[in-house]
Design a protein around this motif. Sequence first.
Motif, PDB file in Angstrom:
ATOM      1  N   HIS A 132       0.852  -1.181   0.000  1.00  0.00           N
ATOM      2  CA  HIS A 132       0.000   0.000   0.000  1.00  0.00           C
ATOM      3  C   HIS A 132       0.893   1.238   0.000  1.00  0.00           C
ATOM      4  CE1 HIS A 132      -2.722   3.089   1.722  1.00  0.00           C
ATOM      5  NE2 HIS A 132      -3.616   2.444   0.991  1.00  0.00           N
ATOM      6  N   TYR A 185      -7.785 -14.238   2.532  1.00  0.00           N
ATOM      7  CA  TYR A 185      -9.117 -13.806   2.135  1.00  0.00           C
ATOM      8  C   TYR A 185      -9.801 -14.950   1.379  1.00  0.00           C
ATOM      9  CZ  TYR A 185      -8.093  -8.888   3.276  1.00  0.00           C
ATOM     10  OH  TYR A 185      -7.801  -7.709   3.928  1.00  0.00           O
ATOM     11  N   GLU A 190     -10.994  -9.959  -3.175  1.00  0.00           N
ATOM     12  CA  GLU A 190     -11.095  -9.426  -1.822  1.00  0.00           C
ATOM     13  C   GLU A 190      -9.708  -9.104  -1.260  1.00  0.00           C
ATOM     14  OE1 GLU A 190     -13.331 -12.021   0.666  1.00  0.00           O
ATOM     15  OE2 GLU A 190     -15.144 -11.904  -0.557  1.00  0.00           O
ATOM     16  N   ARG A 192      -7.074  -8.310  -2.991  1.00  0.00           N
ATOM     17  CA  ARG A 192      -6.595  -7.124  -3.719  1.00  0.00           C
ATOM     18  C   ARG A 192      -7.221  -5.865  -3.134  1.00  0.00           C
ATOM     19  NH1 ARG A 192      -7.983  -9.051  -8.494  1.00  0.00           N
ATOM     20  NH2 ARG A 192      -6.291 -10.559  -8.320  1.00  0.00           N
ATOM     21  N   SER A 193      -8.505  -5.931  -2.841  1.00  0.00           N
ATOM     22  CA  SER A 193      -9.180  -4.778  -2.225  1.00  0.00           C
ATOM     23  C   SER A 193      -8.585  -4.465  -0.862  1.00  0.00           C
ATOM     24  CB  SER A 193     -10.682  -5.056  -2.086  1.00  0.00           C
ATOM     25  OG  SER A 193     -11.292  -5.212  -3.352  1.00  0.00           O
ATOM     26  N   GLY A 194      -8.151  -5.522  -0.147  1.00  0.00           N
ATOM     27  CA  GLY A 194      -7.561  -5.334   1.173  1.00  0.00           C
ATOM     28  C   GLY A 194      -6.287  -4.522   1.132  1.00  0.00           C
ATOM     29  N   ILE A 196      -5.293  -2.583  -1.490  1.00  0.00           N
ATOM     30  CA  ILE A 196      -5.580  -1.280  -2.081  1.00  0.00           C
ATOM     31  C   ILE A 196      -6.214  -0.359  -1.039  1.00  0.00           C
ATOM     32  CG2 ILE A 196      -7.052  -0.075  -3.764  1.00  0.00           C
ATOM     33  CD1 ILE A 196      -6.657  -2.501  -5.624  1.00  0.00           C
ATOM     34  N   GLY A 197      -7.055  -0.934  -0.175  1.00  0.00           N
ATOM     35  CA  GLY A 197      -7.703  -0.142   0.863  1.00  0.00           C
ATOM     36  C   GLY A 197      -6.839   0.100   2.087  1.00  0.00           C
ATOM     37  N   GLY A 198      -5.670  -0.536   2.163  1.00  0.00           N
ATOM     38  CA  GLY A 198      -4.765  -0.318   3.282  1.00  0.00           C
ATOM     39  C   GLY A 198      -5.063  -1.164   4.506  1.00  0.00           C
ATOM     40  N   GLN A 199      -5.987  -2.132   4.385  1.00  0.00           N
ATOM     41  CA  GLN A 199      -6.259  -3.017   5.520  1.00  0.00           C
ATOM     42  C   GLN A 199      -5.084  -3.964   5.772  1.00  0.00           C
ATOM     43  OE1 GLN A 199      -8.950  -2.706   3.081  1.00  0.00           O
ATOM     44  NE2 GLN A 199      -9.588  -1.009   4.395  1.00  0.00           N
ATOM     45  N   ASN A 213      -3.583  -1.876 -11.253  1.00  0.00           N
ATOM     46  CA  ASN A 213      -3.576  -1.161  -9.975  1.00  0.00           C
ATOM     47  C   ASN A 213      -2.237  -0.468  -9.742  1.00  0.00           C
ATOM     48  OD1 ASN A 213      -5.171  -4.089  -9.284  1.00  0.00           O
ATOM     49  ND2 ASN A 213      -6.301  -2.198  -8.981  1.00  0.00           N
ATOM     50  N   GLN A 218      -2.425   2.773  -7.145  1.00  0.00           N
ATOM     51  CA  GLN A 218      -3.187   2.302  -5.986  1.00  0.00           C
ATOM     52  C   GLN A 218      -2.328   1.441  -5.071  1.00  0.00           C
ATOM     53  OE1 GLN A 218      -6.314   0.378  -8.293  1.00  0.00           O
ATOM     54  NE2 GLN A 218      -7.765   1.981  -7.718  1.00  0.00           N
TER      55      GLN A 218
END
Length: 324
Positions: A132, A185, A190, A192-194, A196-199, A213, A218
């Motif tokens: 991230h 995940y 999911e 990838r979203s983690g 990208i979202g910084g989780q 991305n 991102q």
Amino acid sequence: MRLRTALALAVIVAAPPLLATPSLAQDYPSRPVKVIVPFGAGGPADVTARQIGTILQESFGQPFVIENRTGAGGVIGTQEAVKSPPDGYTLLMMSNTQTANESLVPQRKYELMRDLAPIAPVNYSDLVIVVHPSVQAKTLQEFVALAKSQPGKLNYASSGQGTPYHMAGELFKAMAGIDVIHVPYRNSGEARSGVIGGQVQMMIDAVPAMAPNVAENQVRALATTGKTRSTVLPNAPSVIEAGIPGYEATIWLGLMAPAGTPKPIIDKLNAAVNAVVKRPDVVKLWTQQGAVPMSMTPEEFDKFLRGDIVKWAEVVKKFDKPPQ
């Protein structure tokens, strides 16, 4: 006399199936074929299955329906394929997830080489290590140094236990000598979203899936996992180039069918898939995406799979403990 009559009748009874076998392959497929993808939508296996399915549908004149059955690092979808009738109308799009699971998931209810029949490999892709943008590391060595300064504090995402991304992450941890926490995940999307979202701070993903991305900033690409730099992400060094000699990890994809599927159908599918992966338009598309076509006979793919099972079993032995 009775014995001769009995033998004659036995030959007559046995003859139809033998004569029907070539016809079985000749008429195949006569209805839609289901392709189980045990991974999430949008990942390499899903995208590739849909690309190949579209072409096979044109070739055979029957729909090849893609069905995503995710969960348990590919075990759920694989189990469904194993339980399906061995008639050629249910196929499994699989990867080195399944060969890794042979040593990682002892509680599974199937054995890969006993319960499934190899059809053909499809392609392989390098992976990319991304973080991230908030992570204070611009290079792979900086990330390694950061992880060493905070053991057990950083984490990385994967699409589940035993997936190529998880295995590549554990191999990276072992060879770099760092302690980062695995966060599985349900699927690649999911995960990838983690990141990208910084989780989560880090992820190892297939180059074709993650490259957009990276281009949109991102995530930050630290290194790719092939022996040389990726043509899709040429600005990212290989892990070897970045200072970890001998590191290499890829994701490959292939097709299998339930054990017992008639050999003529297996051979017909093998010929069709090999024709697809050699098509100039497919080769061009995959080259742009960073994927390399693979072509083998069912027997060669069988040998390849058995070797990959041994390879990942050796990698698992290097883990501090089996992932939970």
